[in-house]
Design a protein around this motif. Structure first.
Motif, PDB file in Angstrom:
ATOM      1  N   UNK A  90     -48.132  -3.784  -2.468  1.00 24.47           N
ATOM      2  CA  UNK A  90     -47.869  -4.664  -1.780  1.00 24.47           C
ATOM      3  C   UNK A  90     -46.647  -6.065  -2.040  1.00 24.47           C
ATOM      4  N   UNK A  91     -46.993  -6.287  -3.659  1.00 22.34           N
ATOM      5  CA  UNK A  91     -46.433  -7.592  -4.459  1.00 22.34           C
ATOM      6  C   UNK A  91     -46.135  -6.741  -5.543  1.00 22.34           C
ATOM      7  N   UNK A  92     -45.106  -7.598  -6.268  1.00 15.92           N
ATOM      8  CA  UNK A  92     -45.249  -6.909  -8.051  1.00 15.92           C
ATOM      9  C   UNK A  92     -44.408  -8.583  -8.058  1.00 15.92           C
ATOM     10  N   UNK A  93     -45.850  -9.394  -9.517  1.00 18.94           N
ATOM     11  CA  UNK A  93     -45.026 -10.368  -9.963  1.00 18.94           C
ATOM     12  C   UNK A  93     -44.445 -10.429 -11.518  1.00 18.94           C
ATOM     13  N   UNK A  94     -43.272 -10.613 -11.952  1.00 20.56           N
ATOM     14  CA  UNK A  94     -43.064  -9.975 -13.038  1.00 20.56           C
ATOM     15  C   UNK A  94     -43.046 -11.390 -14.098  1.00 20.56           C
ATOM     16  N   UNK A  95     -43.050 -11.195 -15.388  1.00 20.88           N
ATOM     17  CA  UNK A  95     -42.283 -12.112 -16.464  1.00 20.88           C
ATOM     18  C   UNK A  95     -41.084 -12.710 -16.179  1.00 20.88           C
ATOM     19  N   UNK A  96     -40.076 -12.109 -16.057  1.00 20.05           N
ATOM     20  CA  UNK A  96     -38.878 -12.361 -15.270  1.00 20.05           C
ATOM     21  C   UNK A  96     -38.592 -13.166 -13.741  1.00 20.05           C
ATOM     22  N   UNK A  97     -39.401 -12.547 -13.435  1.00 19.18           N
ATOM     23  CA  UNK A  97     -39.045 -13.803 -12.055  1.00 19.18           C
ATOM     24  C   UNK A  97     -39.833 -14.959 -12.337  1.00 19.18           C
ATOM     25  N   UNK A  98     -40.704 -15.589 -12.752  1.00 20.17           N
ATOM     26  CA  UNK A  98     -40.866 -16.349 -12.895  1.00 20.17           C
ATOM     27  C   UNK A  98     -40.947 -16.735 -14.376  1.00 20.17           C
ATOM     28  N   UNK A  99     -40.053 -16.615 -14.996  1.00 23.79           N
ATOM     29  CA  UNK A  99     -39.457 -17.367 -16.429  1.00 23.79           C
ATOM     30  C   UNK A  99     -40.748 -17.396 -17.233  1.00 23.79           C
ATOM     31  N   UNK A 100     -41.944 -16.710 -17.105  1.00 27.21           N
ATOM     32  CA  UNK A 100     -42.984 -16.836 -17.871  1.00 27.21           C
ATOM     33  C   UNK A 100     -44.047 -15.805 -17.894  1.00 27.21           C
ATOM     34  N   UNK A 101     -44.606 -15.981 -18.710  1.00 27.90           N
ATOM     35  CA  UNK A 101     -45.927 -14.769 -19.457  1.00 27.90           C
ATOM     36  C   UNK A 101     -46.851 -15.115 -19.098  1.00 27.90           C
TER      37      UNK A 101
END
Length: 241
Positions: free
Chosen positions: A147-158
């Motif tokens: 239902x959700x994916x959160x990537x490093x690209x999306x949030x600009x952080x690792x």
């Protein structure tokens, strides 16, 4: 720390997962790719655990010093550093192949069946330290909806930075899932168990490296999870009751 055959998932409605190391066997994917390169360079003597340790350290440095860097570029620079660490010749073709390899890394043998079982009881989400395109390739291998994916690209952080968890909490709340309904499931105590605990999110540590020396492709950390299981199958057995 012993394994837990029962996990208290009371009130939990959504499972958030780390992907690589937990669902996807990135250590096998990495080693299967680089093993022929080491052989061709006459360096099959380099212990594979040492290759993974070097990878973990160099990757972490690039992720934390350049958090907006897309993951394929992190991988390219990381393999260049591993080459230098072991005195291997710089090979741009290898760096490019390493950067593009994420979608070829295989799921663990128990992952897909476990996810199918879990999807019958919980909503599923992924918090991952990769880019959108790489994760999309891996999602096709996992075969279940998230239902959700959160990537490093999306949030600009690792990870272990906070933005993955901040974003997931907010996005899940918008879908009707309170923070108290989240259980986070991951292999890396450094990238996941530690930061999740700072947000008050309980975690299950899937200790994929149990019985092996060292921490492989992750950084050592002593964060304490809610529970420890040896595999995704064991986790599904513990909560799908």
């Amino acid at each position: 720390m012993t394994f837990d055959t029962r996990v208290d998932a009371t009130g939990k409605r959504v499972l958030t997962f780390d992907c690589y190391g937990t669902l996807i066997d990135w250590e096998t994917g990495i080693l299967d790719l680089v093993r022929p390169w080491l052989a061709a360079a006459g360096r099959s003597d380099i212990p594979e655990d040492l290759v993974l340790t070097a990878f973990a350290l160099h990757q972490a440095r690039h992720q934390q010093t350049r958090p907006a860097l897309l993951y394929p570029e992190v991988l390219s620079r990381t393999w260049g550093d591993v080459q230098a660490t072991f005195g291997l010749p710089d090979d741009p073709a290898q760096r490019a192949a390493f950067a593009a390899s994420v979608g070829d890394w295989p799921p663990f043998p128990d992952t897909v069946a476990a996810l199918r079982r879990l999807a019958g009881h919980f909503a599923l989400a992924i918090l991952s330290n990769v880019d959108e395109a790489s994760l999309a390739r891996s999602l096709r291998l996992l075969e279940v909806p998230f239902i959700l994916t959160v990537t490093a690209e999306r949030v600009g952080s690792y990870k272990p930075g906070a933005r993955h968890f901040e974003t997931a909490i907010n996005d899940l709340a918008a879908q009707g899932y309170a923070k108290e309904s989240i259980l986070h499931v991951a292999q890396s105590r450094h990238h996941d168990v530690d930061p999740a605990s700072r947000f008050g999110i309980p975690t299950v540590w899937v200790d994929r490296r149990h019985g092996k020396r060292g921490t492989g492709a992750t950084i050592a950390n002593t964060a304490v999870p809610l529970a420890r299981v040896p595999s995704m199958r064991a986790f599904a057995d513990a909560v799908c009751v």
